[in-house]
Design a protein around this motif. Structure first.
Motif, mmCIF file in Angstrom:
data_model
loop_
_atom_site.group_PDB
_atom_site.id
_atom_site.type_symbol
_atom_site.label_atom_id
_atom_site.label_comp_id
_atom_site.label_asym_id
_atom_site.label_seq_id
_atom_site.Cartn_x
_atom_site.Cartn_y
_atom_site.Cartn_z
ATOM 1 N N PRO A 1 0.812 -1.233 -0.027
ATOM 2 C CA PRO A 1 -0.049 -0.144 -0.027
ATOM 3 C C PRO A 1 0.929 1.291 -0.105
ATOM 4 O O PRO A 1 0.483 2.262 -0.676
ATOM 5 C CB PRO A 1 -0.782 0.014 1.386
ATOM 6 C CG PRO A 1 -0.814 -1.665 1.638
ATOM 7 C CD PRO A 1 0.231 -2.275 1.148
ATOM 8 N N LEU A 2 1.946 1.300 0.878
ATOM 9 C CA LEU A 2 2.782 2.318 0.804
ATOM 10 C C LEU A 2 3.407 2.742 -0.526
ATOM 11 O O LEU A 2 3.365 4.000 -0.893
ATOM 12 C CB LEU A 2 3.841 2.212 2.182
ATOM 13 C CG LEU A 2 3.168 2.243 3.432
ATOM 14 C CD1 LEU A 2 4.021 2.186 4.345
ATOM 15 C CD2 LEU A 2 2.445 3.412 3.953
ATOM 16 N N GLY A 3 4.154 1.653 -0.919
ATOM 17 C CA GLY A 3 4.943 1.907 -1.985
ATOM 18 C C GLY A 3 4.214 1.992 -3.367
ATOM 19 O O GLY A 3 4.409 2.901 -4.101
ATOM 20 N N HIS B 1 2.488 6.083 -7.392
ATOM 21 C CA HIS B 1 1.459 6.687 -8.061
ATOM 22 C C HIS B 1 1.427 8.097 -7.941
ATOM 23 O O HIS B 1 1.193 9.062 -8.999
ATOM 24 C CB HIS B 1 -0.095 6.275 -7.596
ATOM 25 C CG HIS B 1 -0.879 7.134 -8.109
ATOM 26 N ND1 HIS B 1 -1.442 7.131 -9.170
ATOM 27 C CD2 HIS B 1 -2.054 7.794 -7.266
ATOM 28 C CE1 HIS B 1 -2.591 7.936 -9.490
ATOM 29 N NE2 HIS B 1 -2.921 8.278 -8.420
ATOM 30 N N SER B 2 1.955 8.836 -7.022
ATOM 31 C CA SER B 2 2.186 10.084 -6.297
ATOM 32 C C SER B 2 3.457 10.897 -7.192
ATOM 33 O O SER B 2 3.292 12.052 -7.837
ATOM 34 C CB SER B 2 2.405 10.537 -5.046
ATOM 35 O OG SER B 2 2.489 11.920 -4.443
ATOM 36 N N THR B 3 4.369 10.151 -7.428
ATOM 37 C CA THR B 3 5.762 10.451 -8.090
ATOM 38 C C THR B 3 5.359 10.476 -9.528
ATOM 39 O O THR B 3 5.989 11.448 -10.424
ATOM 40 C CB THR B 3 6.787 10.068 -7.632
ATOM 41 O OG1 THR B 3 6.741 8.458 -7.870
ATOM 42 C CG2 THR B 3 7.095 10.071 -6.051
ATOM 43 N N SER B 4 4.747 9.463 -9.934
ATOM 44 C CA SER B 4 4.683 9.347 -11.669
ATOM 45 C C SER B 4 3.379 10.059 -12.071
ATOM 46 O O SER B 4 3.215 10.261 -13.311
ATOM 47 C CB SER B 4 4.499 7.746 -11.971
ATOM 48 O OG SER B 4 3.118 7.351 -11.415
ATOM 49 N N PRO C 1 3.024 2.161 -11.251
ATOM 50 C CA PRO C 1 2.903 0.983 -10.034
ATOM 51 C C PRO C 1 2.321 -0.122 -10.537
ATOM 52 O O PRO C 1 2.836 -1.222 -9.978
ATOM 53 C CB PRO C 1 1.549 1.930 -9.307
ATOM 54 C CG PRO C 1 2.007 3.246 -9.924
ATOM 55 C CD PRO C 1 2.400 2.995 -11.088
ATOM 56 N N VAL C 2 1.541 -0.279 -11.523
ATOM 57 C CA VAL C 2 1.341 -1.799 -11.982
ATOM 58 C C VAL C 2 2.218 -2.450 -12.486
ATOM 59 O O VAL C 2 2.202 -3.832 -12.296
ATOM 60 C CB VAL C 2 -0.021 -1.489 -13.063
ATOM 61 C CG1 VAL C 2 -0.609 -3.075 -13.458
ATOM 62 C CG2 VAL C 2 -1.208 -1.014 -12.408
ATOM 63 N N ALA C 3 3.285 -1.915 -13.205
ATOM 64 C CA ALA C 3 4.294 -2.381 -13.709
ATOM 65 C C ALA C 3 5.337 -3.042 -12.681
ATOM 66 O O ALA C 3 5.689 -4.074 -12.714
ATOM 67 C CB ALA C 3 5.127 -1.334 -14.539
ATOM 68 N N VAL C 4 5.272 -2.366 -11.338
ATOM 69 C CA VAL C 4 6.166 -2.855 -10.473
ATOM 70 C C VAL C 4 5.486 -4.156 -9.948
ATOM 71 O O VAL C 4 6.073 -4.989 -9.328
ATOM 72 C CB VAL C 4 6.278 -1.759 -9.397
ATOM 73 C CG1 VAL C 4 6.628 -2.424 -7.958
ATOM 74 C CG2 VAL C 4 6.967 -0.629 -9.950
#
Length: 424
Positions: A380-382, A387-390, A396-399
């Motif tokens: 959840p944190l990551g 999402h906030s930075t990109s 996020p989904v790629a990660v």
């Protein structure tokens, strides 16, 4: 590390597996076990649908609301490491009863006015669930060894079912009763109290006596008190680490989706109510897959096929969320629910299957869930940070897809048919 008091499991019979409770007590024991398992996700899942109301009434920032949601997962990891010491002190059956009582108290405290009560009750409930998480695989190995596959399936089903039930009825209960979120959340203390009462007969069975009494009897009879394997020994075992990483990585993906899926769908134009429903919908195929996981684990060969299938199903869901998140939502949620349900069922199954006895199961459960849920906190944190930075959801989904690759690698070791601490 030696301890003055060690829980001693009843001696196994010469047969290949220790039979569970006989006759009518089998049904009662399984029913009580299922009720306890049902309560191990309710306190967490019931909070998410009313989190916005909680933030408003308690004047919490978005960060405060996120911290409140993260507290239980942190507790699942941190407090899991207390379970072995508490098990040696009280025995697993008595300890589960105490944990259910603590869970009841934590839910009630969380519903009282004030931020301190809110966070304090959440902390107590999370700690109680952490202990229960560790105990359940050990109890399956100890009490239901002859029916381990069935009980693992029921355990996984109860976890998913409890979460789906709590998440699905909290808001309708508010509308039907006219109550606020405090009263509705307090209602979930009732099933945990019922589970504690249902577990009471298990404490009266002769082999459930306190470890202190059993130890005194062994000394009087000239017997030895066999200690469970030290947790630190597992830290040098590759199989134990494979099981731990598999548990942690699949949990990371689950809690990341649990926290952010509605927001992702809303950002792509889906309504708030529909986005919340899609998260609930994914739990239904997940329940079926988690129940079937022990059966698939035993019968699919090679053993790696089942975790590979879970990863491919999750990958299908993630790719769908990248390409057509709204138009294909039901398809992606079905695939994701099946994959994540199968993965959690397999993860719990590996804890039991990779352990030769209940002592080892308890230690491996502590390691896998203690470290595993600490890894899961990063989900959840990551995902929120990415999402906030990109500014979007592609990274996020790629990660999450990359995490699936690591999860699949861990499955190679976790699915191998060998016990922890076994000689090469």
């Amino acid at each position: 590390m030696n301890s003055p008091v060690t829980y001693q499991a009843p001696a196994a019979r010469p047969s290949a597996s220790r039979p569970g409770p006989a006759g009518a007590r089998t049904v009662q024991a399984a029913f009580a076990f299922g009720l306890a398992a049902l309560n191990l996700r309710i306190a967490v899942a019931s909070l998410s649908p009313v989190l916005t109301e909680v933030e408003h009434d308690e004047h919490l920032s978005s960060f405060g609301g996120g911290a409140l949601s993260t507290v239980p997962v942190v507790c699942f990891g941190a407090f899991a490491f207390l379970a072995p010491r508490l098990t040696r002190r009280f025995g697993p059956h008595h300890l589960l009863w105490y944990a259910l009582l603590a869970l009841t108290g934590g839910i009630v405290l969380r519903s009282l006015p004030g931020v301190l009560a809110l966070f304090g009750g959440t902390l107590i409930a999370g700690a109680a669930i952490a202990v229960g998480n560790v105990l359940m695989p050990q109890l399956i190995k100890h009490d239901f060894a002859g029916r381990a596959g069935l009980m693992l399936g029921c355990y996984s089903l109860a976890l998913s079912g409890g979460a789906a039930l709590a998440a699905g009825v909290v808001v309708p209960l508010e509308s039907a009763t006219g109550w606020g979120w405090r009263q509705v959340l307090a209602l979930w203390a009732i099933p945990s109290l019922i589970a504690a009462l249902a577990w009471l007969p298990e404490l009266l069975v002769p082999d459930r006596r306190s470890p202190n009494r059993r130890r005194r009897e062994l000394v009087e009879q000239g017997g030895a008190d066999t200690a469970a394997p030290a947790l630190r020994a597992l830290w040098r075992d590759r199989t134990a680490w494979a099981v731990t990483l598999y548990m942690g990585l699949q949990s990371l993906g689950y809690y990341a989706i649990l926290s952010w899926l509605p927001t992702l769908l809303q950002d792509h134009g889906m309504s708030d109510s529909q986005a919340g429903w899609m998260l609930s919908f994914s739990s239904f195929p997940g329940m079926a897959a988690s129940f079937a996981a022990p059966w698939l684990q035993q019968r699919l060969r090679p053993a790696f096929v089942a975790p590979l299938a879970a990863a491919l199903l999750c990958a299908t869901g993630f790719v769908g969320l990248l390409t057509s998140p709204v138009s294909g939502a039901y398809l992606w949620m079905t695939a994701l629910g099946l994959g994540q349900g199968l993965a959690i069922g397999l993860a719990l199954g590996y804890i039991v299957a990779r352990s030769p006895d209940a002592h080892h199961t308890g230690r491996l459960s502590t390691m896998a869930q203690g470290i595993g849920y600490l890894i899961a906190c990063l989900g959840p944190l990551g995902l929120g940070l990415l999402h906030s930075t990109s500014g979007g959801w592609s990274l996020p989904v790629a990660v999450l897809l990359a995490v699936l690759v690591a999860q699949t690698v861990a499955a190679f070791g976790a699915s191998r048919d060998r016990h922890v601490l076994a000689s090469s």
